[in-house]
Enzyme design. Structure first.
Site, PDB file in Angstrom:
ATOM      1  N   GLU A  59      72.387  64.803  54.675  1.00 46.70           N
ATOM      2  CA  GLU A  59      72.398  64.609  56.370  1.00 46.70           C
ATOM      3  C   GLU A  59      71.703  65.945  56.701  1.00 46.70           C
ATOM      4  O   GLU A  59      70.077  66.285  57.330  1.00 46.70           O
ATOM      5  CB  GLU A  59      73.451  64.453  56.861  1.00 46.70           C
ATOM      6  CG  GLU A  59      73.688  63.504  57.010  1.00 46.70           C
ATOM      7  CD  GLU A  59      74.757  62.898  55.664  1.00 46.70           C
ATOM      8  OE1 GLU A  59      74.324  63.813  54.798  1.00 46.70           O
ATOM      9  OE2 GLU A  59      75.544  61.620  55.895  1.00 46.70           O
ATOM     10  N   ALA A 111      73.091  56.421  55.088  1.00 51.98           N
ATOM     11  CA  ALA A 111      72.426  54.911  56.685  1.00 51.98           C
ATOM     12  C   ALA A 111      70.742  55.170  56.436  1.00 51.98           C
ATOM     13  O   ALA A 111      70.070  55.640  55.570  1.00 51.98           O
ATOM     14  CB  ALA A 111      72.789  55.794  58.002  1.00 51.98           C
ATOM     15  N   GLY A 124      75.776  58.620  54.782  1.00 50.41           N
ATOM     16  CA  GLY A 124      76.526  57.059  54.752  1.00 50.41           C
ATOM     17  C   GLY A 124      77.715  56.577  54.382  1.00 50.41           C
ATOM     18  O   GLY A 124      78.160  55.826  53.395  1.00 50.41           O
ATOM     19  N   GLU A 142      79.835  58.391  52.763  1.00 47.95           N
ATOM     20  CA  GLU A 142      81.243  58.508  53.514  1.00 47.95           C
ATOM     21  C   GLU A 142      82.310  56.952  53.768  1.00 47.95           C
ATOM     22  O   GLU A 142      82.592  56.535  53.782  1.00 47.95           O
ATOM     23  CB  GLU A 142      80.168  58.752  55.092  1.00 47.95           C
ATOM     24  CG  GLU A 142      80.072  59.592  55.489  1.00 47.95           C
ATOM     25  CD  GLU A 142      78.959  59.901  56.828  1.00 47.95           C
ATOM     26  OE1 GLU A 142      77.581  59.641  56.929  1.00 47.95           O
ATOM     27  OE2 GLU A 142      79.493  60.231  57.801  1.00 47.95           O
TER      28      GLU A 142
HETATM   29  C1  3H9 Z   1      73.042  58.990  56.784  1.00 46.60           C
HETATM   30  O1  3H9 Z   1      73.152  58.951  56.302  1.00 46.60           O
HETATM   31  C2  3H9 Z   1      74.149  59.373  58.354  1.00 46.60           C
HETATM   32  C3  3H9 Z   1      75.234  59.199  58.033  1.00 46.60           C
HETATM   33  O2  3H9 Z   1      75.849  59.916  58.226  1.00 46.60           O
HETATM   34  C4  3H9 Z   1      75.526  58.554  59.717  1.00 46.60           C
HETATM   35  C5  3H9 Z   1      74.210  57.424  60.413  1.00 46.60           C
HETATM   36  C6  3H9 Z   1      75.581  56.852  61.769  1.00 46.60           C
HETATM   37  N1  3H9 Z   1      67.013  55.316  53.926  1.00 46.60           N
HETATM   38  O3  3H9 Z   1      63.229  58.847  47.278  1.00 46.60           O
HETATM   39  P1  3H9 Z   1      62.537  57.446  46.529  1.00 46.60           P
HETATM   40  C7  3H9 Z   1      63.401  54.786  50.243  1.00 46.60           C
HETATM   41  S1  3H9 Z   1      70.932  59.883  57.605  1.00 46.60           S
HETATM   42  C8  3H9 Z   1      65.992  54.321  54.338  1.00 46.60           C
HETATM   43  O4  3H9 Z   1      61.351  57.483  46.197  1.00 46.60           O
HETATM   44  P2  3H9 Z   1      64.344  58.153  43.564  1.00 46.60           P
HETATM   45  C9  3H9 Z   1      62.051  55.784  50.433  1.00 46.60           C
HETATM   46  O5  3H9 Z   1      61.394  55.663  51.805  1.00 46.60           O
HETATM   47  C10 3H9 Z   1      70.742  59.550  54.731  1.00 46.60           C
HETATM   48  N2  3H9 Z   1      65.058  54.782  53.462  1.00 46.60           N
HETATM   49  O6  3H9 Z   1      63.611  57.442  45.248  1.00 46.60           O
HETATM   50  C11 3H9 Z   1      61.386  55.363  49.277  1.00 46.60           C
HETATM   51  O7  3H9 Z   1      60.737  54.232  50.032  1.00 46.60           O
HETATM   52  P3  3H9 Z   1      59.686  53.370  49.301  1.00 46.60           P
HETATM   53  C12 3H9 Z   1      70.920  60.138  54.208  1.00 46.60           C
HETATM   54  C13 3H9 Z   1      65.186  55.177  52.070  1.00 46.60           C
HETATM   55  O8  3H9 Z   1      65.117  57.330  43.170  1.00 46.60           O
HETATM   56  C14 3H9 Z   1      62.666  54.129  48.132  1.00 46.60           C
HETATM   57  O9  3H9 Z   1      63.609  54.234  49.576  1.00 46.60           O
HETATM   58  N3  3H9 Z   1      70.993  59.949  52.936  1.00 46.60           N
HETATM   59  C15 3H9 Z   1      66.943  55.651  52.255  1.00 46.60           C
HETATM   60  O10 3H9 Z   1      63.328  59.358  43.850  1.00 46.60           O
HETATM   61  C16 3H9 Z   1      63.089  54.635  47.069  1.00 46.60           C
HETATM   62  O11 3H9 Z   1      63.403  56.432  47.222  1.00 46.60           O
HETATM   63  C17 3H9 Z   1      69.862  60.485  51.900  1.00 46.60           C
HETATM   64  O12 3H9 Z   1      69.548  61.733  53.252  1.00 46.60           O
HETATM   65  C18 3H9 Z   1      67.284  55.781  53.402  1.00 46.60           C
HETATM   66  N4  3H9 Z   1      68.439  56.330  53.011  1.00 46.60           N
HETATM   67  O13 3H9 Z   1      65.569  58.992  45.040  1.00 46.60           O
HETATM   68  C19 3H9 Z   1      69.250  59.946  51.014  1.00 46.60           C
HETATM   69  N5  3H9 Z   1      66.734  56.594  51.120  1.00 46.60           N
HETATM   70  O14 3H9 Z   1      60.152  52.858  48.134  1.00 46.60           O
HETATM   71  C20 3H9 Z   1      67.663  60.355  51.106  1.00 46.60           C
HETATM   72  C21 3H9 Z   1      65.345  56.014  50.294  1.00 46.60           C
HETATM   73  O15 3H9 Z   1      58.731  52.372  50.479  1.00 46.60           O
HETATM   74  N6  3H9 Z   1      67.251  59.368  50.524  1.00 46.60           N
HETATM   75  N7  3H9 Z   1      64.794  55.202  50.927  1.00 46.60           N
HETATM   76  O16 3H9 Z   1      58.491  54.631  49.531  1.00 46.60           O
HETATM   77  C22 3H9 Z   1      67.604  60.228  48.610  1.00 46.60           C
HETATM   78  O17 3H9 Z   1      67.582  61.434  48.842  1.00 46.60           O
HETATM   79  C23 3H9 Z   1      66.409  59.511  47.308  1.00 46.60           C
HETATM   80  O18 3H9 Z   1      66.115  58.321  48.421  1.00 46.60           O
HETATM   81  C24 3H9 Z   1      67.710  58.961  46.722  1.00 46.60           C
HETATM   82  C25 3H9 Z   1      66.308  57.968  45.682  1.00 46.60           C
HETATM   83  C26 3H9 Z   1      68.319  60.128  45.077  1.00 46.60           C
HETATM   84  C27 3H9 Z   1      68.454  58.733  46.554  1.00 46.60           C
END
Ligand code: 3H9
Length: 696
Positions: free
Chosen positions: A122, A60, A99, A102
């Protein structure tokens, strides 16, 4: 448009393209909905969902959390995807997270590249999967696999996901081609939609839930989300799918509205923000780092060397003599053997990685290093001698770094003819495990040196925070105030165990007295020996520790400090002898001991951190308040669910924080508790620290 729909032969292809990580923002959700609806009405016989760019949907859009929800809401959208009359195939590359996974679980079939990973992280945001994940995953993979994936938040590789029944096929080559072939085969075979929500409820021995609750109450002490995840998985074993979904939704909404998730979401963005240095352009060129020299093979130097070797760099580890070098290399070998035992790496990987570290006693071996990290003990003139020598030996353009915890990096840089190449890289012990790296930017440090170290931090999997030069930088400067209050509580009437219990129950990974014992009481003792009586400050704040050192009680390493320690297990025990020392020293100093409750102990230690943190931000030692939060969470065991000390200050309310600090100033000590000017200013302006930081 972040989502494109096209009909390729008889396959409807939905392509999500929303850089950087294809998060499910409102526009993406609306785009997927529109595409799925189009596919229901056209000539497609199957649908493929895939992503452009570096990854499948990573979850999400966290930036939308806390804002008013906008339709379509993800759980409803995913129900609509699952209700498609045509089979839907999710084609995964990169990381399908939260998400994103999901979405894949709501699709009818899932294929992935071998390099892909899937996970439900999450819990790391203080949440649970809120779009059907807690109900669909157990039906596909069983309750235990679902509990493990969701409560750890750690992604699993495609192959393991296939074994667990999450992935139908692992495909090689071009993912779009593979997805189209997979969909065409489904059409040819007459295979229709296959809903995970319609699978039978998973069977599970009811006792496993109690066991998970107990284990997680310890492993994720104080955290609400893991317990709620267990509730949801338990519900999946007994409730029909729609009721389970309803339960998931209620828990998700409750967690989303709570302080723990707000704190953990703050940490997520703070960690990423910390890498950004406003006056260093994103495209600043970086220097090539392939060979690293590490000076000092003690605990710190050995750990530092392992970081670089783990990232595939060649390391020369230098010591003054063969004995010390041998000990360091032995520690490294032991650490790698431990990694093999714990299943972190294979024997072959361990040997190959260890072999990247070559020991030497000859400074000339550092001549061709691209980066040298000095990690000898805390003595300015010794460090200056080493840097003079490095200046003579190292090739032009090499980065010269000091791992000092306290010393003035400007004074170290000044002894070289290339101060622009000098920087502080402050690792935390044990350096191969702790995530934090304080990067100390000295007055003359060149922009490209800083940019190189920031990018190197990511390579060696550290969370980097940039700090300015001052005694103790961000973390240790604040720690002095935290430690001082711990010592004062002790002499004024508390006990090591009462202090540690108060802080641990509040959420700190380890109480301060055990931290003192772990670090070694002799460290502070030796440092104080070099100070004048005035510089040492109030004897009430160190007399007990000094008395213990003089009795040979140096902490864990000598078997006794504030506690006693079992030689084998290192378990600690409360000890009457140290209590007697505390009482005796209080009497000598004329302190009348009193009962101090847990609330006062916690407030004194945590508010001492906050007050100093405010000063650090105001002086520009930290670039922003959230950097301090990152330092405390990744370097000092501060509970992530409280968001770090500065976020916590906003949670408590700055007016209350100011009131308590003034109260301590009036009742305890004027010098120790002078409120930070920034705190007073923000209280006067009726603003929060977060608002103040955002406006800068
Ligand atoms: C969810 O899904 C809830 C659902 O179950 C239910 C909903 C109803 N959203 O980490 P990076 C941005 S909760 C917005 O440096 P990497 C991040 O801020 C979500 N922005 O890259 C950064 O921005 P900036 C569950 C996001 O290659 C840029 O992307 N998912 C999101 O080292 C690059 O990120 C997670 O918790 C996001 N979801 O790693 C996954 N994700 O460049 C969270 C990233 O402006 N994300 N950004 O600073 C991660 O674990 C890592 O970002 C990922 C990439 C492994 C994907």
């Amino acid at each position: 448009m972040p989502v494109k729909y096209e009909l390729l032969d008889d396959v409807g292809v939905v392509t999500i393209s929303s850089p950087p990580v294809n998060a499910l923002s409102h526009a993406v959700r609306a785009g997927i909905q529109s595409a799925i609806r189009q596919a229901q009405a056209d000539d497609s016989k199957a649908v493929v969902i895939l992503c452009a760019g570096r990854t499948f949907v990573a979850g999400a859009d966290i930036k939308e959390f806390g804002k008013p929800p906008m339709d379509p809401w993800l759980p409803e959208l995913l129900n609509e995807v699952e209700a498609s009359s045509k089979p839907v195939v999710a084609a995964i590359h990169g990381t399908a997270l939260g998400g994103g996974l999901e979405l894949a679980l709501a699709s009818h079939y899932r294929i992935a590249l071998p390099s892909a990973k899937v996970g439900l992280p999450e819990v790391k945001l203080g949440l649970l999967p809120g779009a059907g994940g807690t109900q669909r995953l157990p039906r596909l993979a069983g309750a235990i696999a679902a509990l493990d994936l969701m409560t750890s938040g750690v992604p699993m590789a495609a192959e393991a996901a296939q074994t667990q029944g999450l992935i139908d096929a692992i495909v090689e080559g071009d993912l779009t081609d593979a997805a189209l072939s997979f969909a065409k085969k489904l059409i040819a075979d007459g295979a229709g939609p296959r809903c995970s929500s319609e699978l039978p409820a998973p069977e599970a021995d009811p006792s496993i839930f109690a066991e998970y609750r107990r284990t997680l109450a310890k492993r994720a002490r104080g955290q609400i989300a893991p317990q709620k995840i267990i509730d949801c998985v338990e519900a999946s074993t007994s409730l029909p799918f729609p009721d389970g979904l309803q339960k998931e939704r209620e828990h998700f909404m409750e967690l989303m509205a709570g302080a723990q998730s707000a704190g953990m979401r703050h940490v997520f963005f703070a960690e990423r923000e910390a890498r950004k240095v406003p006056d260093i352009a994103k495209d600043t060129p970086t220097r090539d780092i392939k060979k690293v020299g590490v000076i000092g093979a003690g605990t710190m130097g050995s750990g530092i060397a392992m970081n670089f070797a783990n990232a595939g760099l060649d390391v020369s580890l230098l010591e003054v003599n063969d004995d010390a070098l041998g000990r360091g290399l032995e520690t490294i070998a032991k650490n790698y053997a431990g990694g093999v035992k714990r299943g972190k790496m294979t024997q072959e990987q361990a040997v190959a990685t260890r072999n990247r570290i070559v020991g030497t006693t000859n400074y000339e071996k550092l001549a061709d290093a691209d980066l040298v990290v000095e990690a000898v003990f805390e003595n300015l003139s010794l460090k200056q001698d080493i840097f003079e020598r490095l200046d003579e030996i190292c090739k032009p353009g090499a980065i010269l770094a000091t791992n000092t915890s306290y010393q003035d990096v400007n004074k170290i840089a000044a002894v070289t003819r290339r101060p622009e190449d000098v920087i502080g890289l402050h690792f935390f012990s044990p350096a191969h495990i702790m995530k934090l790296l304080e990067i100390v930017r000295a007055d003359s440090t060149a922009d490209d040196v800083l940019a190189t170290c920031l990018s190197l931090a990511k390579k060696i999997r550290k969370v980097a925070v940039v700090a300015g030069v001052c005694y103790g930088f961000i973390g240790n400067r604040m720690l002095q105030h935290y430690g001082r209050e711990a010592q004062l509580c002790l002499i004024e009437g508390s006990t090591p165990d009462a202090i540690d219990t108060a802080l641990q129950q509040w959420g700190m990974a380890m109480g301060p007295m055990r931290v003192f014992d772990l670090a070694g009481l002799d460290v502070g003792y030796k440092a104080r020996q070099g100070l004048s009586v005035e510089e040492r400050g109030d004897p009430k704040a160190y007399r007990i520790a000094d008395a213990l050192v003089e009795m040979g009680r140096l902490g864990q390493k000598s078997g006794a400090g504030f506690y006693t320690y079992d030689a084998e297990s290192r378990d600690y025990k409360v000890d009457d002898e140290s209590i007697a020392v505390i009482e005796r020293e209080a009497e000598v100093l004329g302190v009348v001991r009193r009962e101090i409750d847990a609330g006062e102990i916690v407030d004194r230690l945590i508010f001492a951190l906050i007050n100093e943190g405010m000063k650090i931000v105001e002086e520009g030692i930290a670039q922003r308040p959230s950097d301090i939060d990152v330092v405390y969470i990744y370097g000092y065991g501060f509970p992530a669910y409280r968001g770090g000390p500065m976020h916590y200050a906003d949670t408590v309310g700055l007016v209350e924080v100011y009131k308590r600090i003034c109260g301590f100033r009036d009742s305890l000590d004027e010098d120790n508790w002078s409120p930070a000017p920034l705190l007073k200013k923000l209280v006067d302006e009726k603003t929060t620290l977060a608002e103040w930081a955002a406006a800068r």
